[in-house]
Design a protein around this motif. Sequence first.
Motif, PDB file in Angstrom:
ATOM      1  N   ALA A  61      25.412   9.056  71.240  1.00  0.00           N
ATOM      2  CA  ALA A  61      24.469  10.029  71.802  1.00  0.00           C
ATOM      3  C   ALA A  61      24.305  11.227  70.878  1.00  0.00           C
ATOM      4  O   ALA A  61      23.196  11.746  70.706  1.00  0.00           O
ATOM      5  CB  ALA A  61      24.940  10.479  73.183  1.00  0.00           C
ATOM      6  N   GLU A  62      25.395  11.672  70.271  1.00  0.00           N
ATOM      7  CA  GLU A  62      25.329  12.798  69.340  1.00  0.00           C
ATOM      8  C   GLU A  62      24.448  12.477  68.140  1.00  0.00           C
ATOM      9  O   GLU A  62      23.823  13.369  67.559  1.00  0.00           O
ATOM     10  CB  GLU A  62      26.731  13.176  68.864  1.00  0.00           C
ATOM     11  N   ARG A  63      24.370  11.224  67.786  1.00  0.00           N
ATOM     12  CA  ARG A  63      23.546  10.798  66.656  1.00  0.00           C
ATOM     13  C   ARG A  63      22.117  10.461  67.078  1.00  0.00           C
ATOM     14  O   ARG A  63      21.299  10.056  66.245  1.00  0.00           O
ATOM     15  CB  ARG A  63      24.195   9.589  65.986  1.00  0.00           C
ATOM     16  N   ILE A 192      18.447  26.094  68.604  1.00  0.00           N
ATOM     17  CA  ILE A 192      19.518  25.330  69.247  1.00  0.00           C
ATOM     18  C   ILE A 192      19.279  25.389  70.748  1.00  0.00           C
ATOM     19  O   ILE A 192      19.003  26.459  71.299  1.00  0.00           O
ATOM     20  CB  ILE A 192      20.900  25.911  68.895  1.00  0.00           C
ATOM     21  N   VAL A 193      19.391  24.269  71.402  1.00  0.00           N
ATOM     22  CA  VAL A 193      19.081  24.210  72.831  1.00  0.00           C
ATOM     23  C   VAL A 193      20.072  25.050  73.638  1.00  0.00           C
ATOM     24  O   VAL A 193      21.269  25.070  73.352  1.00  0.00           O
ATOM     25  CB  VAL A 193      19.074  22.743  73.310  1.00  0.00           C
ATOM     26  N   ASP A 194      19.562  25.771  74.641  1.00  0.00           N
ATOM     27  CA  ASP A 194      20.441  26.525  75.531  1.00  0.00           C
ATOM     28  C   ASP A 194      20.801  25.651  76.732  1.00  0.00           C
ATOM     29  O   ASP A 194      20.327  24.514  76.871  1.00  0.00           O
ATOM     30  CB  ASP A 194      19.809  27.849  75.960  1.00  0.00           C
ATOM     31  N   ALA A 195      21.635  26.175  77.613  1.00  0.00           N
ATOM     32  CA  ALA A 195      22.148  25.372  78.724  1.00  0.00           C
ATOM     33  C   ALA A 195      21.032  24.910  79.660  1.00  0.00           C
ATOM     34  O   ALA A 195      21.036  23.769  80.131  1.00  0.00           O
ATOM     35  CB  ALA A 195      23.194  26.173  79.494  1.00  0.00           C
ATOM     36  N   THR A 196      20.070  25.796  79.923  1.00  0.00           N
ATOM     37  CA  THR A 196      18.987  25.447  80.841  1.00  0.00           C
ATOM     38  C   THR A 196      18.133  24.319  80.292  1.00  0.00           C
ATOM     39  O   THR A 196      17.878  23.313  80.961  1.00  0.00           O
ATOM     40  CB  THR A 196      18.103  26.672  81.127  1.00  0.00           C
ATOM     41  N   LEU A 205      24.708  20.315  74.694  1.00  0.00           N
ATOM     42  CA  LEU A 205      24.638  21.696  74.213  1.00  0.00           C
ATOM     43  C   LEU A 205      24.830  21.727  72.700  1.00  0.00           C
ATOM     44  O   LEU A 205      25.655  20.996  72.150  1.00  0.00           O
ATOM     45  CB  LEU A 205      25.717  22.545  74.885  1.00  0.00           C
ATOM     46  N   GLY A 206      24.039  22.572  72.055  1.00  0.00           N
ATOM     47  CA  GLY A 206      24.157  22.709  70.610  1.00  0.00           C
ATOM     48  C   GLY A 206      23.255  21.801  69.810  1.00  0.00           C
ATOM     49  O   GLY A 206      23.208  21.905  68.588  1.00  0.00           O
ATOM     50  N   PHE A 231      10.878  21.301  71.847  1.00  0.00           N
ATOM     51  CA  PHE A 231      10.946  19.858  71.669  1.00  0.00           C
ATOM     52  C   PHE A 231      12.352  19.430  71.261  1.00  0.00           C
ATOM     53  O   PHE A 231      12.985  20.091  70.438  1.00  0.00           O
ATOM     54  CB  PHE A 231       9.977  19.407  70.572  1.00  0.00           C
ATOM     55  N   ALA A 232      12.818  18.310  71.803  1.00  0.00           N
ATOM     56  CA  ALA A 232      14.067  17.704  71.338  1.00  0.00           C
ATOM     57  C   ALA A 232      13.831  17.195  69.919  1.00  0.00           C
ATOM     58  O   ALA A 232      13.062  16.260  69.702  1.00  0.00           O
ATOM     59  CB  ALA A 232      14.469  16.559  72.262  1.00  0.00           C
TER      60      ALA A 232
END
Length: 243
Positions: A61-63, A192-196, A205-206, A231-232
Amino acid sequence: MSLQDTASSGVALWRLVADGIERGIADGRFGAGEKLPGEMEIAETYRVNRHTVRRALAALAERGLVRAERGSGTYVEAQKLAYPLRSRTRFSEIVGAGGREPRGQLIEATEDVASRELARELGVKTGAPLVRIESVRFADRTPICVSTSWLSAELFPDAGAVFAATRSMTKLLAHYGVRDYRRGSTRITAGIVDATDAARLDLALGRPILVVDSTDLDPDGKPLVTKRSRFAAERVEFLVENG
């Protein structure tokens, strides 16, 4: 050589499981968007415990190779969505052209007032009433971006309710008689994505995101809506087109 024998040579079991699943993705045994076998089935296949399987899936998933959906399972991530940035940019058309099903979902619609920056973008006075719409957009089951959109409350009364019914900014504008519009400006930055947004985009996160600030204009050049979309980064690739 067994999995345990290989592990004894210094390769962690979870990495061997991850490599095996990755090979399955590469050779087509697990297709894009397809649900992977459950943790118990994977554990039995590789003769490991479920903790090892969870670590392997987390590494994938991290990749950006798989994505876990709470209460549903783990899915193979689809290929990156090719997302052209042009004068006429429509999310539904872009996703549909890639053979995937576009979908929008309203998170919330609230009243807001124009800051100096928003007033400049929308061509209204500072402090003018606005409608703020938070939404998430999907390609098939995969969340692609979260958007915050602002529109003039005077020009687009009840815009939140209209978006909830249409789930499309293009259809919202058409509801108010705007049949066509074009992109006036686009600015892209990395973040960098935040928690929301991590929860909304189903990201850890991150993870990196691409932040797109844009303003759309009617055919006469009058501002209609200004947006900040997150966007992701691992799910899209932007294509900047001239003209």
